[in-house]
Structures are given as structure tokens and as C-alpha cells.
Enzyme design. Structure first.
Site, PDB file in Angstrom:
ATOM      1  N   ARG A 134      53.683  42.516  56.261  1.00  0.00           N
ATOM      2  CA  ARG A 134      53.022  43.886  55.753  1.00  0.00           C
ATOM      3  C   ARG A 134      53.691  44.576  54.431  1.00  0.00           C
ATOM      4  NH1 ARG A 134      54.748  44.980  61.507  1.00  0.00           N
ATOM      5  NH2 ARG A 134      52.668  44.596  62.707  1.00  0.00           N
ATOM      6  N   LYS A 156      46.272  44.274  40.681  1.00  0.00           N
ATOM      7  CA  LYS A 156      45.248  43.887  41.410  1.00  0.00           C
ATOM      8  C   LYS A 156      45.374  42.487  41.931  1.00  0.00           C
ATOM      9  CE  LYS A 156      41.203  45.953  39.411  1.00  0.00           C
ATOM     10  NZ  LYS A 156      39.762  45.689  38.526  1.00  0.00           N
ATOM     11  N   GLU A 198      40.381  38.553  26.279  1.00  0.00           N
ATOM     12  CA  GLU A 198      40.898  39.869  27.032  1.00  0.00           C
ATOM     13  C   GLU A 198      41.583  40.529  25.922  1.00  0.00           C
ATOM     14  OE1 GLU A 198      39.966  40.672  29.776  1.00  0.00           O
ATOM     15  OE2 GLU A 198      39.635  38.899  31.134  1.00  0.00           O
ATOM     16  N   LYS A 240      46.572  48.503  28.671  1.00  0.00           N
ATOM     17  CA  LYS A 240      46.141  48.225  29.887  1.00  0.00           C
ATOM     18  C   LYS A 240      47.144  49.205  30.976  1.00  0.00           C
ATOM     19  CE  LYS A 240      45.072  45.578  33.922  1.00  0.00           C
ATOM     20  NZ  LYS A 240      44.579  44.156  34.355  1.00  0.00           N
ATOM     21  N   GLU A 250      40.823  52.129  40.165  1.00  0.00           N
ATOM     22  CA  GLU A 250      39.590  51.774  39.693  1.00  0.00           C
ATOM     23  C   GLU A 250      38.551  53.163  40.009  1.00  0.00           C
ATOM     24  OE1 GLU A 250      38.668  47.688  38.472  1.00  0.00           O
ATOM     25  OE2 GLU A 250      36.585  48.347  38.723  1.00  0.00           O
ATOM     26  N   ARG A 254      39.333  52.990  34.778  1.00  0.00           N
ATOM     27  CA  ARG A 254      39.675  51.594  34.740  1.00  0.00           C
ATOM     28  C   ARG A 254      38.770  50.350  34.610  1.00  0.00           C
ATOM     29  NH1 ARG A 254      44.570  48.752  38.359  1.00  0.00           N
ATOM     30  NH2 ARG A 254      44.317  46.572  37.598  1.00  0.00           N
ATOM     31  N   ASN A 258      36.367  46.343  32.339  1.00  0.00           N
ATOM     32  CA  ASN A 258      35.262  45.354  32.634  1.00  0.00           C
ATOM     33  C   ASN A 258      34.365  45.034  31.783  1.00  0.00           C
ATOM     34  OD1 ASN A 258      36.202  44.849  35.284  1.00  0.00           O
ATOM     35  ND2 ASN A 258      35.404  46.858  36.182  1.00  0.00           N
ATOM     36  N   HIS A 261      32.471  41.906  31.625  1.00  0.00           N
ATOM     37  CA  HIS A 261      32.580  41.256  32.621  1.00  0.00           C
ATOM     38  C   HIS A 261      31.227  41.139  33.651  1.00  0.00           C
ATOM     39  CE1 HIS A 261      36.708  41.536  31.352  1.00  0.00           C
ATOM     40  NE2 HIS A 261      37.130  40.919  32.703  1.00  0.00           N
ATOM     41  N   HIS A 265      30.741  37.720  34.595  1.00  0.00           N
ATOM     42  CA  HIS A 265      30.851  37.218  35.958  1.00  0.00           C
ATOM     43  C   HIS A 265      29.567  36.560  36.575  1.00  0.00           C
ATOM     44  CE1 HIS A 265      34.203  40.231  37.261  1.00  0.00           C
ATOM     45  NE2 HIS A 265      34.514  39.249  36.716  1.00  0.00           N
ATOM     46  N   HIS A 279      37.112  31.946  32.540  1.00  0.00           N
ATOM     47  CA  HIS A 279      36.713  33.439  32.638  1.00  0.00           C
ATOM     48  C   HIS A 279      36.715  34.014  31.287  1.00  0.00           C
ATOM     49  CE1 HIS A 279      37.054  37.523  34.314  1.00  0.00           C
ATOM     50  NE2 HIS A 279      38.179  37.608  33.659  1.00  0.00           N
TER      51      HIS A 279
HETATM   52  P1  NAD Z   1      44.928  29.919  35.462  1.00  0.00           P
HETATM   53  O1  NAD Z   1      46.089  30.592  36.329  1.00  0.00           O
HETATM   54  O2  NAD Z   1      44.275  28.856  36.177  1.00  0.00           O
HETATM   55  O3  NAD Z   1      45.855  29.081  34.480  1.00  0.00           O
HETATM   56  C1  NAD Z   1      45.254  28.244  33.366  1.00  0.00           C
HETATM   57  C2  NAD Z   1      45.384  26.909  33.261  1.00  0.00           C
HETATM   58  O4  NAD Z   1      46.670  26.890  32.290  1.00  0.00           O
HETATM   59  C3  NAD Z   1      45.861  26.231  34.626  1.00  0.00           C
HETATM   60  O5  NAD Z   1      45.431  24.916  34.754  1.00  0.00           O
HETATM   61  C4  NAD Z   1      47.369  26.293  34.644  1.00  0.00           C
HETATM   62  O6  NAD Z   1      47.996  25.574  35.326  1.00  0.00           O
HETATM   63  C5  NAD Z   1      47.869  26.144  33.295  1.00  0.00           C
HETATM   64  N1  NAD Z   1      49.038  26.791  32.473  1.00  0.00           N
HETATM   65  C6  NAD Z   1      49.428  28.116  33.102  1.00  0.00           C
HETATM   66  N2  NAD Z   1      50.550  28.297  32.170  1.00  0.00           N
HETATM   67  C7  NAD Z   1      50.667  27.287  31.458  1.00  0.00           C
HETATM   68  C8  NAD Z   1      51.459  27.183  30.444  1.00  0.00           C
HETATM   69  N3  NAD Z   1      52.339  27.947  29.976  1.00  0.00           N
HETATM   70  N4  NAD Z   1      51.628  25.767  29.830  1.00  0.00           N
HETATM   71  C9  NAD Z   1      50.545  25.019  30.063  1.00  0.00           C
HETATM   72  N5  NAD Z   1      49.622  25.151  30.912  1.00  0.00           N
HETATM   73  C10 NAD Z   1      49.537  26.339  31.693  1.00  0.00           C
HETATM   74  O7  NAD Z   1      44.163  31.083  34.787  1.00  0.00           O
HETATM   75  P2  NAD Z   1      44.249  32.230  34.035  1.00  0.00           P
HETATM   76  O8  NAD Z   1      43.198  32.284  32.929  1.00  0.00           O
HETATM   77  O9  NAD Z   1      45.696  32.617  33.612  1.00  0.00           O
HETATM   78  O10 NAD Z   1      43.916  33.250  34.962  1.00  0.00           O
HETATM   79  C11 NAD Z   1      42.683  33.392  35.578  1.00  0.00           C
HETATM   80  C12 NAD Z   1      42.661  34.171  36.926  1.00  0.00           C
HETATM   81  O11 NAD Z   1      42.866  35.433  36.978  1.00  0.00           O
HETATM   82  C13 NAD Z   1      41.250  33.853  37.505  1.00  0.00           C
HETATM   83  O12 NAD Z   1      41.475  33.717  38.844  1.00  0.00           O
HETATM   84  C14 NAD Z   1      41.059  35.686  37.331  1.00  0.00           C
HETATM   85  O13 NAD Z   1      40.022  36.127  38.541  1.00  0.00           O
HETATM   86  C15 NAD Z   1      42.345  36.231  37.431  1.00  0.00           C
HETATM   87  N6  NAD Z   1      42.381  37.510  37.027  1.00  0.00           N
HETATM   88  C16 NAD Z   1      42.836  38.475  37.551  1.00  0.00           C
HETATM   89  C17 NAD Z   1      43.044  39.862  37.078  1.00  0.00           C
HETATM   90  C18 NAD Z   1      43.647  40.875  37.758  1.00  0.00           C
HETATM   91  O14 NAD Z   1      43.864  42.165  37.075  1.00  0.00           O
HETATM   92  N7  NAD Z   1      44.225  40.617  38.879  1.00  0.00           N
HETATM   93  C19 NAD Z   1      42.568  40.139  35.805  1.00  0.00           C
HETATM   94  C20 NAD Z   1      41.985  39.186  35.019  1.00  0.00           C
HETATM   95  C21 NAD Z   1      41.773  37.648  35.551  1.00  0.00           C
HETATM   96  N1  GLY Z   2      41.381  43.148  34.946  1.00  0.00           N
HETATM   97  C1  GLY Z   2      40.571  44.385  35.251  1.00  0.00           C
HETATM   98  C2  GLY Z   2      41.408  45.255  35.828  1.00  0.00           C
HETATM   99  O1  GLY Z   2      42.744  44.953  36.206  1.00  0.00           O
HETATM  100  O2  GLY Z   2      41.189  46.157  36.268  1.00  0.00           O
END
Ligand code: NAD
Ligand code: GLY
Length: 382
Positions: A134, A156, A198, A240, A250, A254, A258, A261, A265, A279
Site C-alpha cells: 500500500r 508522476k 525538455e 519544475k 495537475e 502543471r 505539456n 506534448h 504524443h 519522446h
Molecule cells: P529511458 O528510461 O528508456 O532511457 C533511455 C535509454 O538510455 C535506455 O536505453 C536506457 O537504458 C539508457 N540509459 C539510461 N541512462 C543511461 C546512462 N547514464 N548511460 C547510458 N545509457 C543510459 O528513457 P527516458 O528518456 O529517460 O525516459 C522516458 C520515459 O519517461 C517515458 O516512459 C516517459 O513516459 C517517461 N516520462 C515520465 C515523466 C514523469 O513525469 N513521470 C515525464 C517525462 C517522461
Molecule cells: N512531465 C510532465 C509533468 O510532470 O507534469
């Protein structure tokens, strides 16, 4: 690619950005060589000397051992799970396996979950932490630029389902974020650029001075200029943190995060999530489209839209939508169809983030369909 040794990276004081959320407030530490200091940084938020690290198959060979070593040296037991790298792991199947692994390791309510990786790991591990027994605490150790400036901050968490991206999840704030800028040295250039989109977003949506700074210093930050990169990360985290503090769930402001986005998206959905369009790349194209749509509507100077396009292109980000997906030629109608399924829809209207100028974004739900279609038609023809 090899991880930089701690001796190569000068020890310096980390910058601390506070996310002020009352009892759920936390710090973001940004600086060099922070993995080695993880035990000391985590100490104030650990309720038992035990953590469970979640990482991915690319990050594990680079950073799992140094992190585990730093923790065990301080007497902290560190179990771990390694998830296959990539967006496909953010699903029910991997969530279930991860929760099983945590339970098999006999994680307790006081065990700290540690997300060591990019946004995929942060979102998946954070969501697992939010439902394990939980809800247990977690720490973010983001290792991509995108996760250091965006996904690790703000709470998030979630996974993707057949119906779309991030449609199942929770708001679950981390107890601490450790952004070690040295780990970005091993990040593929394409991923670094995707994160830069970003970073640029924060300038475009609310900070014209930061945008002007990026126009001058962004390329240096991307080319290994450590001081510039750190400043970009700290400024982004401050931006942020401010937005999240004002509107954690949001309900209003917030949604400005986007920017780009809605278009982005739609492009990601059309291109699939297999790496054809990252992304951040989709967000870069989306921000250009958002400014071009704003200019077309007479809301924003065309010169500002041109600046957005020029700088993102100059650093190497894509600025025009791809013309083809596996379904064939991409049409405005296909993208508009994806937009109408966006989870940010309200009462059947798509929510757009538009701009009055660089550094001044706002939400709008009444974008004329003709202007939207004309913007997409022009972009797809360019
Ligand atoms: P990711 O986590 O897939 O990482 C990108 C690639 O880099 C992967 O292949 C990973 O293995 C590799 N990698 C990571 N760190 C590394 C390092 N230091 N050296 C070498 N390789 C490395 O992608 P991302 O771009 O970090 O994140 C994208 C995700 O984040 C999506 O799922 C998206 O929906 C999510 N996201 C969430 C929020 C949120 O607020 N929670 C905001 C924006 C994006
Ligand atoms: N990446 C958008 C948010 O965190 O709200």
C-alpha cells in the site's frame, strides 16, 4: 562506453533544489560524483538500512556495482532487480514481476525502493513503490538528461497499457532525487538531445531569459561543457519544482509542462514506441508545432516560432514531423485522430498549450480545427 571513475570527476558541492510540498517535500541534489555519496545523501530518509534497487539492462553494467558498493560500504543492504531496457518494460507484466521480486526479497515497509535509470525505470519503480504494501518510500537516481530534468521530479509514476501511454499510474513523490551529472557521459547523444528538448521546454513555457541563455550555451552543454549542463539541469529542476509545488496533481498550471506534448504524443502514437521517435524528439517537434500554431492564430510573433525552430534544429533535434509511419504516409487527419484520444482531453475538447511569445505559454481548449489542420499540413509538406 565505460562509466567515468569517481577520480576523474572533480568533487564539488552539489546544488540542492527543494520541492516544497509540505510533509512530502524533498530535495533534488544535482552535481558530480553523487553516486559515490549516495549513502550519505540517503541516510536522512532511510528508516532501515535496506534498499531495493530497480535498474535496467543498459544502466546495470555501468552503475549498479558502484552504487551497491557505496551503499554496502555504509552498512546498507542493497538487493536489486534488472529490467530489460526500453519503453516496452513499462507494462503490467514487468510491474507484476518487479513486485514479485520485491516480495521475494522480503522487502519491508521500511525498505527504500531506489530507481536507478531513466524515465522508464523511474516511472515503473515509482509505481511499484506506490502500491507495494500500500505504498513505500522511494528515491530517484535519474541517469538520463530527460529523467534528471523532468520525470524524476514531481511524483508522476505509471505504466503503459494497450489503450495508451501512462494511462495507469499514481502520484507518488520520491523522498529524494540524486542527479549525478557524471553518469550522463555514457548516455548516447540521441538520448541526451531528447532530454534537451525538455530542458528547452522550461525556457519556452515560462522563462525567456533561460531560453536566450540556451540559445547561447545549449550547444556547449550538450558537447560536454559541465558547468553549462549543470546550470541547465538546475534551472530546469527549479522550474519544475515551482510548477509542481503550485499544482501537484495537475489541476491547472502543471498542464503547461505539456507544451509540445499534444502534438508529440500524437506523433509517438503514430510512430509506435519502438525507438523510431524518442519522446523528447516528439516533444521538440511538438513545441515547434505549438509555436507555429500560435503564430498562425495571430497569438504569437512569427519571429518567435522561427527562433524555436532554429535553435532546436541547430542543436540537432528534429523539428519537422516524420512523413511516414508503418501505416504509410502520415496525414493531418491521422494525427488529429490520435489527439482526440489524448488523456488530457476534457469534455471532448483537446487541451493545447499555446504561446503568446517565448517564455509565455498558456492553455487553450478552443483551437479552430482549420488552423490545426493547416499547421499540420504545412509541417508535413515541409
Ligand atoms: P529511458 O528510461 O528508456 O532511457 C533511455 C535509454 O538510455 C535506455 O536505453 C536506457 O537504458 C539508457 N540509459 C539510461 N541512462 C543511461 C546512462 N547514464 N548511460 C547510458 N545509457 C543510459 O528513457 P527516458 O528518456 O529517460 O525516459 C522516458 C520515459 O519517461 C517515458 O516512459 C516517459 O513516459 C517517461 N516520462 C515520465 C515523466 C514523469 O513525469 N513521470 C515525464 C517525462 C517522461
Ligand atoms: N512531465 C510532465 C509533468 O510532470 O507534469
Amino acid at each position: 562506453m565505460t562509466a567515468p571513475s569517481s577520480s576523474e570527476s572533480a568533487r564539488e558541492t552539489a546544488t540542492v533544489v527543494r520541492v516544497p510540498l509540505g510533509a512530502r517535500s524533498y530535495d533534488i541534489h544535482v552535481g558530480r560524483d553523487l553516486l559515490a555519496q549516495a549513502a550519505a545523501l540517503m541516510a536522512p530518509v532511510l528508516s532501515q538500512k535496506r534498499v531495493f534497487i530497480v535498474t535496467d539492462s543498459n544502466v546495470a553494467p555501468l552503475y549498479l556495482a558502484p552504487l551497491t558498493q557505496a551503499l554496502t560500504n555504509a552498512g546498507i543492504r542493497a538487493d536489486h532487480a534488472i529490467i530489460p531496457a526500453g519503453e516496452a518494460s513499462k507494462d503490467f507484466d514487468h510491474l507484476a514481476k518487479l513486485l514479485d521480486a520485491m516480495l521475494a526479497a522480503k522487502c519491508e515497509r521500511g525498505t527504500m525502493i531506489v530507481a536507478l535509470g531513466g524515465g522508464v525505470i523511474g516511472d515503473l519503480a515509482g509505481f511499484a513503490a506506490s502500491v507495494l504494501m500500500r505504498g513505500v518510500d522511494f528515491v530517484q537516481i535519474p541517469t538520463t538528461l530527460l529523467s534528471q530534468v523532468d520525470s524524476s521530479v514531481g511524483g508522476k509514476t505509471g505504466i503503459n497499457t494497450a489503450a495508451g501511454k501512462n494511462l495507469v499510474g499514481s502520484f507518488h513523490q520520491p523522498r529524494l532525487v540524486i542527479a549525478d551529472t557524471d553518469v550522463l557521459a555514457t548516455l548516447p547523444r540521441r538520448e541526451l538531445l531528447a532530454g534537451y528538448a525538455e530542458v528547452a521546454k522550461y525556457g519556452l513555457l515560462g522563462d525567456a531569459d533561460f531560453w536566450a541563455w540556451l540559445e547561447k550555451n545549449g550547444a556547449a552543454a550538450l558537447d560536454g561543457g559541465h558547468a553549462a549542463l549543470r546550470e541547465a539541469i538546475v534551472t530546469s529542476c527549479n522550474a519544475k519544482a515551482k510548477v509542481v509545488a503550485a499544482d501537484e496533481k495537475e489541476g491547472g498550471v502543471r498542464a503547461l509542462l505539456n507544451l509540445g506534448h499534444t502534438f508529440g504524443h500524437a506523433l509517438e502514437a503514430e510512430m509506435g514506441y519502438g525507438g523510431n521517435l524518442l519522446h523528447g524528439e516528439a516533444v521538440a517537434i511538438g513545441m515547434v508545432l505549438a509555436f507555429e500554431l500560435s503564430a498562425r492564430l495571430g497569438l504569437c510573433p512569427a519571429a518567435d516560432a522561427a527562433r524555436v525552430r532554429a535553435h532546436l534544429k541547430a542543436v540537432g533535434l528534429p523539428v519537422d514531423p516524420p512523413r511516414h509511419s508503418t501505416r504509410g504516409a502520415i496525414t493531418p487527419a491521422m494525427l488529429i485522430a490520435h489527439m482526440s484520444q489524448d488523456k488530457k482531453m476534457k469534455d471532448g475538447a483537446v487541451n493545447f498549450v499555446l504561446a503568446r511569445r517565448i517564455g509565455d505559454a498558456f492553455m487553450s481548449r478552443d483551437v479552430p480545427a482549420t488552423a490545426l489542420e493547416a499547421t499540420l499540413t504545412a509541417a508535413l509538406a515541409s
